[in-house]
Scaffold this active site. Structure first.
Site, short mmCIF file in Angstrom:
data_model
loop_
_atom_site.label_atom_id
_atom_site.label_comp_id
_atom_site.label_asym_id
_atom_site.label_seq_id
_atom_site.Cartn_x
_atom_site.Cartn_y
_atom_site.Cartn_z
N TYR A 310 0.85 -1.19 0.00
CA TYR A 310 0.00 0.00 0.00
C TYR A 310 0.89 1.24 0.00
O TYR A 310 1.92 1.28 0.67
CB TYR A 310 -0.87 0.04 1.27
CG TYR A 310 -2.14 -0.77 1.19
CD1 TYR A 310 -2.37 -1.68 0.16
CD2 TYR A 310 -3.13 -0.60 2.17
CE1 TYR A 310 -3.55 -2.41 0.11
CE2 TYR A 310 -4.31 -1.33 2.13
CZ TYR A 310 -4.51 -2.23 1.10
OH TYR A 310 -5.67 -2.96 1.06
N LYS A 311 0.45 2.26 -0.76
CA LYS A 311 1.15 3.55 -0.73
C LYS A 311 0.27 4.51 0.07
O LYS A 311 -0.69 5.07 -0.45
CB LYS A 311 1.38 4.07 -2.14
CG LYS A 311 2.26 5.29 -2.17
CD LYS A 311 2.54 5.78 -3.56
CE LYS A 311 3.59 6.88 -3.53
NZ LYS A 311 3.30 7.96 -2.60
N TYR A 312 0.57 4.65 1.34
CA TYR A 312 -0.25 5.45 2.25
C TYR A 312 -0.08 6.93 1.97
O TYR A 312 1.00 7.39 1.56
CB TYR A 312 0.12 5.14 3.71
CG TYR A 312 -0.11 3.69 4.07
CD1 TYR A 312 -1.32 3.28 4.60
CD2 TYR A 312 0.88 2.74 3.86
CE1 TYR A 312 -1.54 1.95 4.93
CE2 TYR A 312 0.69 1.41 4.18
CZ TYR A 312 -0.53 1.01 4.72
OH TYR A 312 -0.74 -0.30 5.03
#
Length: 674
Positions: A310-312
């Site tokens: 995931y790319k938060y």
DNA sequence: TCTGATGCGTC
DNA sequence: GTCGGAC
DNA sequence: GTCCGACGACGCATCAGA
């Protein structure tokens, strides 16, 4: 002898300053030579010759010269800032030139560059005695003094120091000095170019037995390598090797103070012995490459195992802990952010399992609510930044770790992502809602990756990162293999880390149809064109156009030219007067207002609640409108009339859709009423 | 003591 | 942060 | 592929000036 000569023909010993310190004039002559060309090779040669000359005659001035060439005065993480902008410059220039601030404003509109403004204003103050010529060291020292000023009356104190410098300038000096003051040197030589020049310079002119601060007599002399005896090929090989070395060094030890000192005292080959990955000194983070076409990726890298993360939507952070459990936190741009996150500092020792005594890890810091639900980026930016007390923190955060670069005295940069990841997960303890490894899957199935991407958006992320886990099998083409490094490559944006965000992909992401309603005069490369351009959406109830954002990205040079002729005095499509049906805050003062005559499609990464723009005002927040994060131009909508532009109601709906997609509960109820 | 302008950091 | 231009 | 500089929205910190 002039710095724009071929490095092989240039002889630093032939330049003569009568034993004095390096004149600022010499540095400026180099900048003038550099501005005449756009060739990077030529720029590098000029800088190289300049640095060699200073090394030969006045080694103490090499460091200031490097700083002044690289558009900075200190490593970013030391927090040394000039704090000078248009306000102080205007004060200083008006008082030494006699030009009014109104005149300066006109100059700025004309040139778009404070250096050019200062040059045009011409210093007219007469002093009793002719000011001494500036030296590189003196200019640098004054900049450092300026950066140290603080408290009541700083504006006046800074103005005075700037005035003194301006008065001492001759000819072109004032142009570049001013540009340095506003941190916009604009000579096409920032980080890499300076680094390469530094590498070349110390290959060609090598100091030995030199002790800084002592005179260059026989005991403490400079040895200058005789380049003429080398074949061109062998010299070239040496230069390339030195470039590589300097880049590698800077990526993990980005501090010219240390690097230049080492270069002056030791042979260049020893550089990494002194300047290498160190706890407490930030390394330049590894970056992901923008990826628009996932299909192509799978085609190219068929059969390779990916780690998808995931790319938060938070803030990148590099957390260091030394053997005394001292924690330091650095930002993506290597600023020291430790003061902003006392909660992280307190937490870190608790995540260390047995036998972890020092480390550097890479992570994303994300705002969460008390229930542990992820919050958007705007929430994170509401945190205080300085003198933060633990007890006063109202916005808790979650650390999502994704890489480990250093552990217990050992650099892990050369290890594979799989190995680094294993260490990170084995040696550190997860703490729910506080510190966890990023959500991830390990797969080579495109379908699974697509699904994971969709989930990430629903979870409130910007998208995903796709990373190569292991060295790829041997049967792949060499060309692809070269770029598929599984090591941590500081300061590089390469294909082994791919960044996939929803707004890159056609058909998803927020796209708006907007009307250009005003513009500013462009600066620098864009002087003479309209840039940026103010855009508006349509409010059919009030029959007004509501400003939504400025845009300057996505236009080709050709488009700028067409635009300039489409909106000009000749065809009456511009005016000084804002139209009554433009709803734009008074704080925005464009150079010209447009006739609303066309519709453009633009795209952004997010819709934000805006303190400035009036678009959809009252529909989401009673006093605030909406705007767009990272807006860029896509195309002209020739099929649309201006009243077919996106409406305020539609924009508000888009905003609520974005919130809903991310399952943020507080807004969902309200959205039913739009 | 408050407000607005400016600088500089994040994305 | 995005993007286009120059090499 | 690499490097650079055009600039985007936004928010805190700081200081001048009312």
């Amino acid at each position: 002898m002039s710095v724009d000569m071929d490095v092989l023909e240039f002889d630093p010993s032939k330049i003569n300053w009568d034993g004095l310190k390096t004149p600022y004039r010499f540095l400026i002559d180099t900048f003038v030579a550099i501005e005449k060309t756009t060739s990077r090779l030529k720029i590098i040669d000029c800088l190289t010759n300049m640095l060699r000359t200073i090394t030969y005659h006045d080694p103490e001035s090499v460091l200031p010269a490097v700083w002044l060439s690289s558009n900075a005065i200190a490593p970013s993480y030391e927090g040394i800032e000039l704090g000078i902008g248009s306000q102080i410059l205007t004060k200083a220039i008006t008082s030494v030139s006699g030009a009014s601030s109104k005149t300066l404003k006109q100059y700025y509109i004309k040139y778009g560059d404070w250096g050019d403004v200062a040059y045009a204003a011409k210093v007219s103050v007469r002093t009793l005695m002719e000011p001494k010529p500036l030296t590189v060291g003196k200019v640098y020292d004054t900049f450092i003094s300026i950066s140290k000023l603080r408290g009541l009356g700083v504006v006046d104190q800074k103005t005075n120091l700037v005035k003194k410098l301006l008065i001492s300038c001759k000819g072109e000096e004032i142009r570049y000095l001013t540009r340095t003051l506003v941190q916009n040197l604009r000579i096409g030589a920032v980080k890499t170019t300076c680094l390469i020049a530094l590498a070349h310079a110390f290959c060609l002119t090598r100091p030995t037995n030199m002790v800084i601060g002592e005179p260059l007599d026989d005991k403490n002399r400079l040895f200058v390598e005789d380049v003429s005896k080398e074949s061109k090929d062998s010299l070239n090989t040496k230069l390339k090797a030195a470039e590589k070395l300097l880049k590698e060094c800077y990526a993990q030890f980005p501090n010219y103070n240390g690097i230049v000192k080492c270069l002056l005292e030791h042979p260049i080959e020893k550089l990494l012995d002194f300047c290498h990955l160190t706890v407490g000194v930030p390394l330049r983070p590894m970056l992901g490459e923008i990826t628009r076409d996932l299909g192509q990726v799978f085609k190219n890298f068929e059969g390779i195992l990916f780690n998808c993360e995931y790319k938060y939507d938070g803030q990148r952070a590099q957390i260091h802990m030394d053997t005394n459990e001292k924690v330091t936190i650095f930002s993506r741009n290597l600023e020291n952010m430790t003061d902003k996150f006392p909660d992280v500092v307190k937490l870190i020792p608790q995540i260390c399992l047995n036998n972890v005594n020092s480390f550097i890890l890479d992570c994303e810091i994300v705002a969460i609510n008390p229930e542990g639900i992820i919050q958007n980026f705007q929430t994170l930016t509401n945190r205080s930044r300085k003198n933060v007390e633990l007890s006063s923190i109202t916005i808790p955060i979650h650390i999502f770790a994704f890489d480990l670069m250093y552990l217990n005295g050992e650099s892990l940069l050369k290890k594979s992502l799989r190995e680094r990841r294993e260490l990170l997960r084995a040696r550190f303890a997860e703490i729910p809602n506080r510190f966890t490894y990023v959500n991830h899957i390990e797969t080579l199935d495109p379908e699974e990756i697509h699904l994971f991407f969709k989930e990430s958006i629903e979870f409130g992320c910007e998208g995903i990162m796709i990373k190569i886990l292991d060295d790829p099998p041997n049967n792949l083409e060499n060309k692809i293999r070269m770029n598929l490094l599984t090591s941590y490559e500081p300061d590089k944006r390469i294909k082994s880390w791919l960044k996939v965000k929803k707004d890159y992909v056609d058909g998803i992401g927020d796209s708006l149809d907007v009307v250009p309603i005003a513009a500013w005069y462009g600066n620098g490369r864009k002087a003479g064109w309209w840039s940026p351009i103010l855009l508006a959406i349509y409010n059919p109830d009030a029959e007004t156009f509501e400003g939504v954002c400025k845009c300057m990205s996505g236009f080709s040079d050709e488009f700028y030219k067409e635009l300039k002729s489409r909106y000009s005095q000749e065809n009456d499509n511009i005016s000084k007067q804002k139209k009554w049906y433009f709803d734009v805050d008074d704080s925005l003062r464009p150079d010209a207002w447009f006739e609303p005559i066309e519709v453009w499609e633009i795209k952004g990464s997010d819709i934000t609640i805006s303190p400035v723009y009036k678009a959809a005002i009252g529909k989401v927040d009673p006093n605030k409108g909406l705007s767009l994060r990272a807006p860029r131009f896509i195309r002209v909508r020739e099929d649309k009339n201006i009243v077919d532009a996106t409406t305020s109601k539609q924009l508000a709906e888009l905003f609520y859709k974005q919130i809903k997609e991310r399952k943020v509960e507080e807004f969902i109820e309200e959205s039913e009423n739009v």
